[in-house]
Design an enzyme around this catalytic site. Sequence first.
Site, PDB file in Angstrom:
ATOM      1  N   HIS A 175      41.156  40.724  36.102  1.00 48.87           N
ATOM      2  CA  HIS A 175      42.175  40.785  37.153  1.00 48.87           C
ATOM      3  C   HIS A 175      42.593  42.232  37.351  1.00 48.87           C
ATOM      4  CE1 HIS A 175      45.701  39.851  39.526  1.00 48.87           C
ATOM      5  NE2 HIS A 175      45.191  38.646  39.687  1.00 48.87           N
TER       6      HIS A 175
ATOM      7  N   ASP B  64      41.841  31.349  38.292  1.00 44.28           N
ATOM      8  CA  ASP B  64      40.759  30.520  38.812  1.00 44.28           C
ATOM      9  C   ASP B  64      39.931  29.859  37.732  1.00 44.28           C
ATOM     10  OD1 ASP B  64      41.234  30.884  41.533  1.00 44.28           O
ATOM     11  OD2 ASP B  64      40.421  32.908  41.411  1.00 44.28           O
TER      12      ASP B  64
END
Length: 380
Positions: A263, A317
């Site tokens: 991320h 996710d």
Amino acid sequence: MTATFCEYKPGLEGIPATKSSISHVDGNQGILEYRGIDIKELAEKGSFLETSYLLIWGKLPSQEELREFEIDILFHRRIKYRIRDMMKCFPESGHPMDALQTSAAALGLFYSRRALDDPEYIRKAVVRLMAKIPTMVAAFHQMRKGNDAIKPNDELNYAANFLYMLTEKEPDPIAAKVFDVCLTLHAEHTINASTFSAMVTASTLTDPYGVVASAVGTLAGPLHGGANEEVLLMLEEIGSVANVRPFVEEHIAKKKRIMGFGHRVYKVKDPRATILQELAEKLFSSMGYDRYYDIALELERLVSEKLAHKGIYPNVDFYSGLVYRKLGIPTDLFTPIFAIARVAGWLAHWKEQLAVNRIFRPTQVYAGKHNAPYIPIAER
Ligand code: CMC
């Protein structure tokens, strides 16, 4: 005023592009807050519509305000027959994100009045978008199978109604609750790519349906919302716990991305991934475990072992796909579901942008030629 010095940063990494009081991420401590409230509290104690109200209107609703918001949304869930007719003409092999982007933009044709300084116009646009987007996602899913769209069920809440419109069966209450929490977790995440896209579009003072349609288009890519779909395809490709190690080693050796990890902001495990992992555990223990859950756990273990030093951990996710799959949702609806949730965040940023609007017009570092000759076509 033109800045005298600007350093070009690809992806605008670390460059503030706005001031916002909607959400906050502490990427080193793994904290996400909506309007100052920890996401863990909202996931545990709130509902998606309550969270959406908080994000969009800036405060937790009273019981009466929440009831009114829920009823408003209930009344606006249906979509006009001409939108349904338009959707029937979409190719059934098309991706549901493309169908959603087209249908969201089409709302602008039907609600064409634009009065961005009228609070009632803003309120109605918020309600329409939040109410109709789940119906459009479910309608396209039915239509591509050759069925008519299933009408929203007025007895069911937001999350349960969406699951109902996919199957025409009332969902199990645990499944509906888990799905509602998933929506809360995906509702907002500071200035990510799709939110930035929404803000840039909003800054031109176009209509909110165009704002949401542009954000949907941005969310669709595999480096953003599309990753949850890719995660499931990856787990299917791995196929067994024994294949996890060779898969990870090959990806690292060839410098290939492992979907659902990493991320830009979080350098520890994404707090949403932690909550989703707990939800996945709850769901799998009540509905039965399958090999994908074991593959995911082993993948997290090995990727953390090999890439934690680079700050690569599971992101939101990674576990959301597993949860959706267990709820019986087809893989290509995962990203549209992300959009159903994120519309709350996009609308909050739309409102915030309108309040202090200045059109986005960044600069560039020109790296091309000057005074280049025009060569006649026959001589090229
Ligand atoms: N698998 C393997 N290595 C990775 C991964 C990954 N998923 N992500 C980053 N790295 C490595 C990358 O190769 C680089 O290594 P090195 O320094 O040796 O070259 C290092 O980590 C830093 O990578 P980066 O490209 O500078 O990181 P970024 O901040 O630009 O990328 C990201 C963030 C999300 C685009 C990236 O981690 C990625 O592509 N992840 C996979 C796709 C994914 O899961 N996306 C969902 C993001 S979360 C939800 C959302 O925002 O929609």
